[in-house]
Write a protein that holds these residues in place. Structure first.
Motif, PDB file in Angstrom:
ATOM      1  N   SER A 249      39.207 -12.158  35.334  1.00 40.19           N
ATOM      2  CA  SER A 249      39.347 -13.413  36.064  1.00 40.19           C
ATOM      3  C   SER A 249      38.240 -13.493  37.102  1.00 40.19           C
ATOM      4  N   ILE A 250      37.781 -14.723  37.380  1.00 39.31           N
ATOM      5  CA  ILE A 250      36.689 -14.871  38.348  1.00 39.31           C
ATOM      6  C   ILE A 250      36.900 -16.102  39.224  1.00 39.31           C
ATOM      7  N   LEU A 251      36.313 -16.055  40.431  1.00 39.15           N
ATOM      8  CA  LEU A 251      36.094 -17.254  41.215  1.00 39.15           C
ATOM      9  C   LEU A 251      34.655 -17.672  40.957  1.00 39.15           C
ATOM     10  N   SER A 252      34.481 -18.759  40.219  1.00 35.17           N
ATOM     11  CA  SER A 252      33.162 -19.269  39.854  1.00 35.17           C
ATOM     12  C   SER A 252      32.704 -20.249  40.910  1.00 35.17           C
ATOM     13  N   LEU A 253      31.571 -19.964  41.556  1.00 35.79           N
ATOM     14  CA  LEU A 253      31.046 -20.830  42.603  1.00 35.79           C
ATOM     15  C   LEU A 253      29.717 -21.413  42.148  1.00 35.79           C
ATOM     16  N   SER A 254      29.627 -22.726  42.101  1.00 32.78           N
ATOM     17  CA  SER A 254      28.407 -23.367  41.626  1.00 32.78           C
ATOM     18  C   SER A 254      28.203 -24.673  42.359  1.00 32.78           C
ATOM     19  N   GLY A 255      27.091 -25.341  42.045  1.00 36.06           N
ATOM     20  CA  GLY A 255      26.838 -26.665  42.589  1.00 36.06           C
ATOM     21  C   GLY A 255      27.106 -27.717  41.535  1.00 36.06           C
ATOM     22  N   PHE A 256      26.922 -28.974  41.921  1.00 32.04           N
ATOM     23  CA  PHE A 256      27.121 -30.055  40.953  1.00 32.04           C
ATOM     24  C   PHE A 256      25.993 -30.085  39.919  1.00 32.04           C
ATOM     25  N   LYS A 257      24.826 -29.577  40.270  1.00 38.04           N
ATOM     26  CA  LYS A 257      23.659 -29.722  39.408  1.00 38.04           C
ATOM     27  C   LYS A 257      23.196 -28.410  38.788  1.00 38.04           C
ATOM     28  N   TRP A 258      23.907 -27.321  39.043  1.00 39.94           N
ATOM     29  CA  TRP A 258      23.485 -26.059  38.450  1.00 39.94           C
ATOM     30  C   TRP A 258      24.712 -25.223  38.127  1.00 39.94           C
ATOM     31  N   GLY A 259      24.519 -24.217  37.278  1.00 37.79           N
ATOM     32  CA  GLY A 259      25.627 -23.364  36.876  1.00 37.79           C
ATOM     33  C   GLY A 259      26.441 -23.998  35.763  1.00 37.79           C
ATOM     34  N   ILE A 260      27.506 -23.315  35.370  1.00 43.28           N
ATOM     35  CA  ILE A 260      28.374 -23.800  34.302  1.00 43.28           C
ATOM     36  C   ILE A 260      29.141 -25.038  34.787  1.00 43.28           C
ATOM     37  N   GLN A 261      29.054 -26.110  34.058  1.00 43.39           N
ATOM     38  CA  GLN A 261      29.733 -27.348  34.419  1.00 43.39           C
ATOM     39  C   GLN A 261      31.075 -27.452  33.686  1.00 43.39           C
ATOM     40  N   PRO A 262      32.006 -28.267  34.209  1.00 45.42           N
ATOM     41  CA  PRO A 262      33.365 -28.312  33.642  1.00 45.42           C
ATOM     42  C   PRO A 262      33.426 -28.644  32.163  1.00 45.42           C
ATOM     43  N   GLN A 263      32.537 -29.512  31.678  1.00 38.85           N
ATOM     44  CA  GLN A 263      32.605 -29.876  30.262  1.00 38.85           C
ATOM     45  C   GLN A 263      32.279 -28.696  29.348  1.00 38.85           C
ATOM     46  N   VAL A 264      31.511 -27.734  29.873  1.00 36.36           N
ATOM     47  CA  VAL A 264      31.205 -26.538  29.079  1.00 36.36           C
ATOM     48  C   VAL A 264      32.446 -25.664  28.970  1.00 36.36           C
ATOM     49  N   TYR A 265      33.170 -25.504  30.080  1.00 34.91           N
ATOM     50  CA  TYR A 265      34.420 -24.751  30.030  1.00 34.91           C
ATOM     51  C   TYR A 265      35.418 -25.419  29.085  1.00 34.91           C
ATOM     52  N   LYS A 266      35.473 -26.743  29.108  1.00 33.66           N
ATOM     53  CA  LYS A 266      36.396 -27.447  28.215  1.00 33.66           C
ATOM     54  C   LYS A 266      36.042 -27.175  26.752  1.00 33.66           C
ATOM     55  N   LYS A 267      34.758 -27.172  26.443  1.00 36.28           N
ATOM     56  CA  LYS A 267      34.320 -26.871  25.077  1.00 36.28           C
ATOM     57  C   LYS A 267      34.726 -25.463  24.683  1.00 36.28           C
ATOM     58  N   LEU A 268      34.554 -24.518  25.581  1.00 36.77           N
ATOM     59  CA  LEU A 268      34.960 -23.138  25.310  1.00 36.77           C
ATOM     60  C   LEU A 268      36.462 -23.049  25.064  1.00 36.77           C
ATOM     61  N   ILE A 269      37.231 -23.772  25.865  1.00 35.21           N
ATOM     62  CA  ILE A 269      38.686 -23.768  25.684  1.00 35.21           C
ATOM     63  C   ILE A 269      39.055 -24.389  24.347  1.00 35.21           C
ATOM     64  N   ASP A 270      38.446 -25.529  24.013  1.00 35.55           N
ATOM     65  CA  ASP A 270      38.755 -26.212  22.761  1.00 35.55           C
ATOM     66  C   ASP A 270      38.445 -25.338  21.550  1.00 35.55           C
ATOM     67  N   GLU A 271      37.419 -24.492  21.672  1.00 35.56           N
ATOM     68  CA  GLU A 271      37.027 -23.616  20.566  1.00 35.56           C
ATOM     69  C   GLU A 271      37.673 -22.236  20.657  1.00 35.56           C
ATOM     70  N   ASN A 272      38.618 -22.084  21.608  1.00 36.15           N
ATOM     71  CA  ASN A 272      39.337 -20.817  21.796  1.00 36.15           C
ATOM     72  C   ASN A 272      38.383 -19.663  22.083  1.00 36.15           C
ATOM     73  N   LYS A 273      37.337 -19.945  22.866  1.00 40.32           N
ATOM     74  CA  LYS A 273      36.348 -18.920  23.195  1.00 40.32           C
ATOM     75  C   LYS A 273      36.394 -18.501  24.664  1.00 40.32           C
ATOM     76  N   LEU A 274      37.186 -19.195  25.474  1.00 40.22           N
ATOM     77  CA  LEU A 274      37.316 -18.798  26.873  1.00 40.22           C
ATOM     78  C   LEU A 274      38.392 -17.731  26.973  1.00 40.22           C
ATOM     79  N   LYS A 275      37.982 -16.506  27.313  1.00 46.79           N
ATOM     80  CA  LYS A 275      38.892 -15.356  27.322  1.00 46.79           C
ATOM     81  C   LYS A 275      39.065 -14.777  28.717  1.00 46.79           C
ATOM     82  N   MET A 276      38.665 -15.515  29.737  1.00 45.93           N
ATOM     83  CA  MET A 276      38.943 -15.094  31.107  1.00 45.93           C
ATOM     84  C   MET A 276      39.385 -16.316  31.900  1.00 45.93           C
ATOM     85  N   ARG A 277      40.161 -16.067  32.941  1.00 43.93           N
ATOM     86  CA  ARG A 277      40.665 -17.182  33.744  1.00 43.93           C
ATOM     87  C   ARG A 277      39.636 -17.536  34.821  1.00 43.93           C
TER      88      ARG A 277
END
Length: 385
Positions: A249-277
């Motif tokens: 599990s992680i606390l992910s800290l990013s900006g609006f214009k850099w780092g992993i954005q929410p839509q990428v996490y959603k894609k990972l979840i939809d494809e059952n590839k997100l394995k950490m909270r």
């Protein structure tokens, strides 16, 4: 019954209210079904194998190894080794070094300027036709003299290329090192207005740009651009690395214009590839309306939160870092820092705006995470809070 993993003869730290240590653990599918004694785990073994009577552990291991006993059961004898709960990293910026490993030049762990230059040359050779080089990982510790306080000179990178812009972020993320072509590409010179809280280092002898941009001045340079697919691949590599360290599990800290954005996490979840909270936090800028920024974070929470992804945190940056002479101090930096006799660094926020940001974040139910390195930055933040 789902696939089972049974761990025996272990030191299992439960981190329960009594800090108890157990010797056996049963995983049934994706749930922990039992933590306790070897004898208690034996019931799950018997049930899984549908045996009429218990089987001795050594006989069981032999039968599993020989294939005489078949089924969805895996038994692991840890022989006294330790089992810990999944670790939580409480401050990290995914995909971290994975993005650099895949798409940029990595300078992590290099011990000299020449090693950095060799790595950049090799990267350019492998990526023929590249129009801009991005990289990360250099450390101030490999430099001497004025370069310790100002950061590295542009001339080091000019030795590598005067035709291709080179933009290299320090390992701590607070300083960019550029060659002359990069300054030219982004229209930055000694007359460029510097954003509040930033620093364009100038050569005192020539009055020309030195080679580094610090803190908010970094935003004068366009970030490397990557597709959501590339960020997804980088996160999958990052996740693999973190799992090897036991981080789940992680606390992910990013900006609006850099780092992993929410839509990428959603894609990972939809494809059952997100394995950490993921507990997600987003930085807000001192130079923009805090109400509008926090409303944007609230919209992310409303639109993207799920079991594995939660938007929980608003991050404020109060200052920079002492090694970059951008930390905000009560007493001035020493003369050896090369900033004069009364330079204390800069506190980045307007004192009037801070209560607005803090109260808004609190009302919306967000945790508040503050980057404050210098003693003045920390004291000021605590006073405002």
């Amino acid at each position: 019954m789902e696939n089972q993993v049974i761990i025996l003869n272990a030191k299992i730290y439960t981190v329960d209210s009594e800090n108890s240590v157990k010797e056996a653990l049963v995983i049934d599918g994706n749930k922990i079904a039992y933590v306790g004694t070897n004898e208690g785990a034996q019931e799950f073994i018997d049930r899984s194998l549908a045996l009429g009577e218990s089987i001795d552990f050594l006989d069981l291991m032999s039968a599993l190894d020989s294939g005489e006993v078949k089924g969805s059961l895996k038994v692991i004898d840890l022989q006294g080794h330790t089992v810990l709960p999944g670790l939580i990293d409480s401050h990290i910026h995914p995909p971290g070094t994975a993005l650099t490993d895949l798409y940029e030049v990595s300078l992590y762990g290099l011990d000299s300027v020449e090693q950095c230059k060799d790595a950049i040359r090799a990267f350019i050779e492998r990526n023929k036709g590249i129009d801009t080089v991005y990289g990360r990982g250099w450390s101030l510790g490999i430099f001497e003299g004025d370069e310790v306080s100002k950061g590295p000179r542009k001339e080091h990178l000019d030795d590598v290329s005067r035709d291709i812009p080179i933009i290299l972020r320090a390992y701590d993320g607070h300083t960019l090192w550029l060659n002359s072509k990069a300054f030219e590409k982004f229209g930055i010179d000694e007359n460029t207005p510097c954003p509040s809280g930033g620093k364009i280092e100038i050569d005192d002898d020539t009055n020309k740009v030195w080679g580094t941009l610090k803190e908010s001045a970094i935003h004068l340079v366009k970030e490397g651009e990557y597709t959501d697919y590339q960020y997804q691949k980088a996160f999958e590599l990052f996740q693999q690395k973190m799992h090897k360290f036991g981080v789940t599990s992680i606390l992910s800290l990013s900006g609006f214009k850099w780092g992993i954005q929410p839509q990428v996490y959603k894609k990972l979840i939809d494809e059952n590839k997100l394995k950490m909270r993921i507990s997600a936090g987003f930085s807000i800028s001192p130079g923009e309306d805090p109400i509008e920024q926090i409303d944007r974070i609230k919209a992310i929470r409303d639109n993207f939160d799920s079991d594995y992804f939660k938007t929980t945190t608003v991050k404020l940056l109060a200052d920079g870092v002492v090694e970059g002479t951008t930390g905000s101090l009560i007493e001035p930096y020493e003369l050896g820092a090369g900033k004069g006799s009364d330079y204390c660094g800069e506190f980045l926020w307007d004192r009037d705006k801070l209560p607005i940001a803090i109260n808004k974040a609190n009302r919306e139910g967000f945790s508040i995470h503050v980057h404050s390195v210098g003693d003045n930055a920390t004291k000021t933040m605590l006073d405002v809070i």
